[in-house]
Design a protein around this motif. Structure first.
Motif, PDB file in Angstrom:
ATOM      1  N   PRO A  30       0.833  -1.204   0.000  1.00 25.00           N
ATOM      2  CA  PRO A  30       0.000   0.000   0.000  1.00 25.00           C
ATOM      3  C   PRO A  30       0.867   1.253   0.000  1.00 25.00           C
ATOM      4  N   SER A  31       0.443   2.266  -0.719  1.00 24.13           N
ATOM      5  CA  SER A  31       1.212   3.513  -0.784  1.00 24.13           C
ATOM      6  C   SER A  31       0.691   4.566   0.177  1.00 24.13           C
ATOM      7  N   ASN A  32      -0.478   4.315   0.787  1.00 25.62           N
ATOM      8  CA  ASN A  32      -1.054   5.281   1.727  1.00 25.62           C
ATOM      9  C   ASN A  32      -1.978   4.553   2.693  1.00 25.62           C
ATOM     10  N   ASN A  33      -2.494   5.293   3.670  1.00 25.79           N
ATOM     11  CA  ASN A  33      -3.337   4.685   4.702  1.00 25.79           C
ATOM     12  C   ASN A  33      -4.679   4.199   4.162  1.00 25.79           C
ATOM     13  N   VAL A  34      -5.182   4.839   3.119  1.00 29.87           N
ATOM     14  CA  VAL A  34      -6.441   4.389   2.525  1.00 29.87           C
ATOM     15  C   VAL A  34      -6.263   2.986   1.945  1.00 29.87           C
ATOM     16  N   GLN A  35      -5.201   2.785   1.188  1.00 32.82           N
ATOM     17  CA  GLN A  35      -4.932   1.456   0.626  1.00 32.82           C
ATOM     18  C   GLN A  35      -4.651   0.435   1.721  1.00 32.82           C
ATOM     19  N   GLY A  40      -6.678  -4.304   4.781  1.00 33.89           N
ATOM     20  CA  GLY A  40      -7.186  -4.857   6.029  1.00 33.89           C
ATOM     21  C   GLY A  40      -8.577  -5.436   5.870  1.00 33.89           C
ATOM     22  N   SER A  41      -9.402  -4.787   5.064  1.00 31.82           N
ATOM     23  CA  SER A  41     -10.773  -5.271   4.855  1.00 31.82           C
ATOM     24  C   SER A  41     -10.816  -6.573   4.059  1.00 31.82           C
ATOM     25  N   SER A  52       2.643 -11.965   6.368  1.00 30.35           N
ATOM     26  CA  SER A  52       3.367 -10.803   6.873  1.00 30.35           C
ATOM     27  C   SER A  52       2.479  -9.593   6.609  1.00 30.35           C
ATOM     28  N   SER A  53       2.176  -8.832   7.660  1.00 28.65           N
ATOM     29  CA  SER A  53       1.228  -7.731   7.517  1.00 28.65           C
ATOM     30  C   SER A  53       1.839  -6.582   6.723  1.00 28.65           C
ATOM     31  N   PRO A  54       1.082  -6.015   5.792  1.00 27.01           N
ATOM     32  CA  PRO A  54       1.584  -4.846   5.070  1.00 27.01           C
ATOM     33  C   PRO A  54       1.566  -3.605   5.951  1.00 27.01           C
ATOM     34  N   ALA A  55       2.358  -2.635   5.575  1.00 25.78           N
ATOM     35  CA  ALA A  55       2.326  -1.301   6.162  1.00 25.78           C
ATOM     36  C   ALA A  55       2.524  -0.320   5.013  1.00 25.78           C
ATOM     37  N   THR A 358      -0.765  -1.470  11.017  1.00 26.21           N
ATOM     38  CA  THR A 358      -1.222  -2.590  10.176  1.00 26.21           C
ATOM     39  C   THR A 358      -2.506  -2.289   9.414  1.00 26.21           C
ATOM     40  N   GLY A 359      -3.247  -1.277   9.862  1.00 20.97           N
ATOM     41  CA  GLY A 359      -4.522  -0.978   9.224  1.00 20.97           C
ATOM     42  C   GLY A 359      -5.627  -1.933   9.612  1.00 20.97           C
ATOM     43  N   ILE A 360      -5.398  -2.767  10.617  1.00 24.80           N
ATOM     44  CA  ILE A 360      -6.382  -3.751  11.053  1.00 24.80           C
ATOM     45  C   ILE A 360      -6.632  -3.585  12.544  1.00 24.80           C
ATOM     46  N   GLU A 361      -7.865  -3.304  12.920  1.00 20.63           N
ATOM     47  CA  GLU A 361      -8.236  -3.250  14.327  1.00 20.63           C
ATOM     48  C   GLU A 361      -8.604  -4.664  14.788  1.00 20.63           C
TER      49      GLU A 361
END
Length: 427
Positions: A30-35, A40-41, A52-55, A358-361
């Motif tokens: 991902p290049s930004n928090n939206v991606q 995560g969804s 391995s979780s993306p950041a 991680t973008g995942i709650e």
């Protein structure tokens, strides 16, 4: 008869990893928090398993089942998320991985002069044998705590290390664990390397230590024998479908916002949180091992594989705790120390809030629960893993010793900083 035996052995070997026939794996960046949020969804939408979780601007490794493959790729392209094939045939690559590990096992030096072998991934029995050996060699320092048995009857072993048998209440306690997920093969080796070093260092002069090499023995064993990517426990008493889909994700099973976000009520899901908080013997054992000493524990590190990141609470909503500044500061100190001891090929660690990085709650995590109980500094430390240019699903065994050494160096710095910040004020 012998010919039939050979054919049977061949058939069994060939059938291993059969559940991953037709699966593929991808690097996604991902290049930004939206991606990042979109990726995560996909865990829920497509059942994607991030090994391995993306950041942001950091690759994650996504395991994709055949039936969602086309939709997954289309979604990546629709959102402009960069991706690259890792393995076109997951089963075939796992077979190759097995050959690499088996070859290394035949060449392994084994335990020699009381040192744990760090040239291959360790079977559960090897881990327990080494724990028992160290306890026998250092009876005045090392005590094995039997914290209960797993659903399948395996012992859950904790190691208490102290020069004063934990009776000096002025000494802060450091807690380190590994093997939360069955597939976290490298993490027990790091814990055992810490154990080996503690018996020979001055880190016992000012601190007491609690180590847990394998939180999830059943899952760890099953990942060696049946399913390389297994995460959960192996319990079958949590749901009507648990006999078909055993196990609970113990990193969603703790009593902190349990089963509210990032979890599933379906036992076949990897993020199944169980029928109730602390339902699993493994999570209850961890709770029991720590609760009586919680006022003295200043640092808790849970080792995971992989992602080169140091993550802290709160995981369930991305908010920051009252100790956020200390968590970030000490986390950076650990990361900087690891980096200064690392190989050039390993990426620098990311430090930050678990949900934000991680973008995942996710609720019911071990670090959130321990932090809620009162441990001021709790982290998931995700060690280096698979990078672009590699095809397998494990870090080459030749790097295990390096990862153990650099991680231990970071833990030592973390322990000292934690004691400076919280060791005296909490007595």
């Amino acid at each position: 008869m012998k010919a039939w035996a050979v054919l049977l052995l061949f058939a069994v070997a060939n059938a291993k990893h059969e559940q991953y026939q037709g699966w593929k794996s991808y690097f996604v960046k991902p290049s930004n928090n939206v991606q990042l949020k979109v990726l995560g969804s996909f865990v829920e939408k497509y059942g994607i398993d991030f090994l391995s979780s993306p950041a942001v601007e950091r690759n994650g490794l996504a395991l994709v089942k055949p039936e969602v493959h086309e939709d997954f790729i289309k979604s990546l392209e629709d959102y402009g998320i960069a991706y690259k094939i890792h393995a076109k045939d997951v089963k075939a690559q796992l077979d190759i991985d097995d050959e690499v590990i088996e070859t290394r096992r035949r060449e392994s030096r084994g335990m020699k002069n009381g040192t744990i072998p760090l040239d291959n991934y360790l079977e559960l029995e090897e881990i327990y044998d080494y724990i028992d050996y160290v306890a026998e060699q250092y009876p005045d320092l090392v005590t094995i705590l039997h914290a209960g048995d797993t659903f399948e009857g395996r012992p859950i072993k904790y190691i208490k290390i102290s020069t004063t048998n934990f009776e000096d209440t002025n000494k802060p306690i450091i807690h380190i664990d590994g093997g939360f997920f069955g597939r976290d093969w490298i993490t027990p080796s790091i814990v055992l390397y810490a154990l080996q070093n503690l018996t020979q260092s001055d880190m016992l002069d000012d601190y007491d230590w609690i180590l847990a090499p394998v939180i999830n023995p059943d899952g760890y064993k099953y990942s060696f024998t049946n399913d390389r990517f297994w995460i959960k426990t192996r319990s079958t008493d949590q749901h009507l479908l648990s006999g078909l889909c055993p196990g609970v994700n113990i990193n969603r099973n703790y009593d902190f916002f349990w089963n509210t976000v990032g979890t599933s009520n379906t036992p076949c899901a990897d993020n199944y949180a169980g029928s109730r908080a602390l339902s699993e013997k493994e999570s209850s054992a961890l709770n029991g091992a720590l609760v009586d000493l919680i006022s003295r524990i200043v640092l808790g590190i849970s080792l995971h594989d992989s992602g080169s990141s140091i993550l802290f609470p709160w995981s369930h909503d991305g908010s920051l705790s009252n100790h956020a500044f200390a968590l970030q500061s000490v986390g950076v100190s650990i990361a900087d120390t690891i980096y200064s001891n690392s190989l050039p090929d390993f990426p620098r660690y990311i430090v930050g809030n678990s949900a934000l990085v991680t973008g995942i709650e996710k609720s019911g995590t071990g670090i959130d629960y321990a932090h809620m109980l009162g441990i001021p500094l709790t982290y998931n430390l995700r060690v280096p893993g698979i990078e672009e240019g590699t095809e397998g699903f494990h870090l080459d065994p030749e790097y295990i010793e390096q990862v153990a050494k650099e991680t231990w160096a970071g833990i030592v710095v973390g322990a000292r900083r934690a004691a400076e910040l919280f060791g005296r004020t909490r007595n």
